[in-house]
Design a protein around this motif. Structure first.
Motif, PDB file in Angstrom:
ATOM      1  N   GLN A 144       0.846  -1.177   0.000  1.00 32.37           N
ATOM      2  CA  GLN A 144       0.000   0.000   0.000  1.00 32.37           C
ATOM      3  C   GLN A 144       0.888   1.235   0.000  1.00 32.37           C
ATOM      4  O   GLN A 144       1.929   1.262   0.667  1.00 32.37           O
ATOM      5  N   ALA A 146      -2.938   5.246   6.320  1.00 30.46           N
ATOM      6  CA  ALA A 146      -4.162   5.640   5.626  1.00 30.46           C
ATOM      7  C   ALA A 146      -4.616   7.046   6.010  1.00 30.46           C
ATOM      8  O   ALA A 146      -5.420   7.658   5.298  1.00 30.46           O
ATOM      9  N   ASP A 147      -4.115   7.564   7.125  1.00 31.86           N
ATOM     10  CA  ASP A 147      -4.505   8.895   7.602  1.00 31.86           C
ATOM     11  C   ASP A 147      -3.430   9.935   7.324  1.00 31.86           C
ATOM     12  O   ASP A 147      -3.316  10.940   8.037  1.00 31.86           O
ATOM     13  N   ARG A 150      -4.195   9.972  -1.579  1.00 26.27           N
ATOM     14  CA  ARG A 150      -5.048   8.792  -1.512  1.00 26.27           C
ATOM     15  C   ARG A 150      -4.190   7.545  -1.382  1.00 26.27           C
ATOM     16  O   ARG A 150      -3.033   7.500  -1.834  1.00 26.27           O
ATOM     17  N   LEU A 151      -4.756   6.534  -0.751  1.00 23.34           N
ATOM     18  CA  LEU A 151      -4.066   5.265  -0.505  1.00 23.34           C
ATOM     19  C   LEU A 151      -4.447   4.268  -1.583  1.00 23.34           C
ATOM     20  O   LEU A 151      -5.636   4.045  -1.846  1.00 23.34           O
ATOM     21  N   VAL A 158       0.786   5.830  -0.493  1.00 19.54           N
ATOM     22  CA  VAL A 158       0.049   7.084  -0.641  1.00 19.54           C
ATOM     23  C   VAL A 158       0.550   7.776  -1.904  1.00 19.54           C
ATOM     24  O   VAL A 158       1.765   7.932  -2.100  1.00 19.54           O
TER      25      VAL A 158
END
Length: 341
Positions: free
Chosen positions: A24, A319-320, A38-39, A26
Motif C-alpha cells: 500500500q 491511511a490517515d 489517496r491510498l 500514498v
C-alpha cells in the motif's frame, strides 16, 4: 515468477506472491491540499540491480512533504510522497553489498515514496540502524537530525558562547537544534507560536523563548544579538530575523512554513552589518554518501548517549496521511510525527 524444473520453466503463483508482495502506498495526481492524497494498493516488483526491498516499520513526516504535495516544490506527477522511513530488508537486488535480508535500515533522501508499507530503494542511500536505537526514534529523527547536523556543523559551525536563535523551537527540527546547540555550549533562544509550545521549547534546551507576536528583537539586542538565526518560517519573520543579527552574523533561511521570502536587495545585508544569507538544503549536504554516513554517525551517537531524544509526539496510520498533513499545516503538532504502516 516461476522456476526451472527438468529443463522446463514452470509458473508458480505462490512464488510470485512471495517475490512480488502487495504494498500500500500514498499517491497524489495533482498538487493541492491534503485531500489530494489517496491510498492505493499494488503489487511490488522485486528490487533491480543496486536496490533493496525495505518493509517499513515507521515513516517520518516532514514539512518538505507538504511543500511537495502543495506544488511549492514540484514533483513529476502522479507521484508518491515522503523520503524518510525505517524498516527491515526483505530482498536484495543484484550487485548490492553490505546489506542482507533481515537487517534494520533507514533512509532520509529521495527518491520519494516513503509513504508506503514497503518499497524498493537504492542501497547506496541506506544507513544501518544500531540495535540500541528504536525504529520510532529513527523515523522521528533521521531527516530532522541530519538537518540539525548540517545547520550546526556545516552551514554555520556553532561554538561555545555563540548566540543562536531558533524559530519553531518546539517543532521536530527545532527541538533537536536546541538540544544539540546547547550541547555545543551555545546560548540558545527560541521563537514559537503558543504558550504551550513555549514550555516545550524551554524543556528542549532554550534559555529564553518568545512568542511570534512578541517584540523579541529588542530583548535579543540586549543579549548582544545573534551570531546565527535559523529561520524555518520564511516570509513572515525574515526581516525581523535580520534585525536580530549582530554585524557579520549569518541568516540561515531553511524553510517556508509561512511562504517563500520575496526577493531582497543585496545592499540590505550591508546596511544591517555585512550579514551573510544562505538558503541551504539537506540534499546538497548529504549528496555524497560519505557525508551522509558522517552525519548519521554524529547523530546516532548523540541519540545513543541520550543527548538527543528523538521519539514521536504524534502518530497516524498510513491511511490517515492527509490528516497528518492537516495537523502539521495547522500547527497542531509539536516535535516529530510518524506514520504507522
Amino acid at each position: 515468477r516461476g522456476y526451472w524444473q527438468r529443463g522446463q520453466y514452470r509458473y508458480n503463483p505462490e512464488k510470485q506472491r512471495e517475490e512480488n508482495p502487495m504494498s500500500q502506498k500514498v499517491v497524489f495526481e495533482r498538487p493541492g491540499g491534503p485531500e489530494v492524497l489517496r491510498l492505493v494498493e499494488s503489487r511490488l516488483e522485486g528490487p533491480v540491480a543496486g536496490e533493496v526491498r525495505v518493509r517499513h516499520t515507521a515513516i517520518g513526516v516532514n514539512f518538505i512533504d507538504v511543500y511537495q504535495r502543495s506544488g511549492l516544490y514540484p514533483l513529476p506527477l502522479p507521484s508518491g510522497l515522503g523520503m524518510e522511513a525505517v524498516g527491515v530488508v526483505e530482498a536484495v537486488g543484484r550487485g548490492v553489498t553490505g546489506f542482507s535480508v533481515g537487517q534494520r535500515v533507514a533512509y532520509a533522501t529521495p527518491p520519494v515514496g516513503a509513504y508506503a508499507t514497503a518499497r524498493n530503494y537504492p542501497a547506496q542511500r541506506l544507513v544501518h540502524v544500531p540495535p540500541n536505537i528504536s525504529d520510532d526514534a529513527v523515523a522521528s529523527g533521521l531527516v530532522k537530525g541530519l538537518t540539525a547536523w548540517y545547520l550546526l556543523q556545516r552551514t554555520f559551525r556553532v561554538q561555545r558562547q555563540h548566540n543562536v536563535l531558533i524559530y519553531a523551537a518546539a517543532g521536530g527540527v527545532g527541538q533537536i537544534l536546541a538540544r544539540w546547540a546547547r550541547h555545543l555550549g551555545a546560548n540558545v533562544f527560541g521563537v514559537v507560536g503558543s504558550q504551550e509550545k513555549r514550555e516545550v521549547a524551554l524543556w528542549a534546551g532554550c534559555e529564553e523563548v518568545y512568542l511570534l507576536e512578541d517584540d523579541y528583537v529588542a530583548p535579543l539586542a540586549e543579549r548582544g544579538r545573534m551570531h546565527v538565526v535559523y529561520d524555518s518560517l520564511g516570509k513572515a519573520t525574515f526581516e525581523r530575523s535580520l534585525d536580530c543579527l549582530r554585524p557579520l552574523g549569518m541568516m540561515v533561511c531553511f524553510g517556508n512554513a509561512t511562504g517563500p521570502v520575496p526577493p531582497i536587495e543585496p545592499m540590505l545585508l550591508a546596511e544591517k552589518g555585512s550579514l551573510f544569507l544562505t538558503r541551504p538544503s539537506l540534499m546538497d549536504y548529504v549528496a555524497d554518501h560519505g557525508e551522509l554516513e558522517a552525519g548519521w554517525e554524529a547523530l546516532s551517537q548523540l541519540m545513543i548517549d541520550g543527548v538527543l531524544r528523538c521519539e514521536p509526539s504524534q502518530e497516524f496510520a498510513l491511511a490517515d496521511a492527509a490528516e497528518a498533513h492537516r495537523a502539521l499545516e495547522e500547527r497542531r503538532t509539536t516535535g516529530s510525527t510518524i506514520l504507522r504502516p
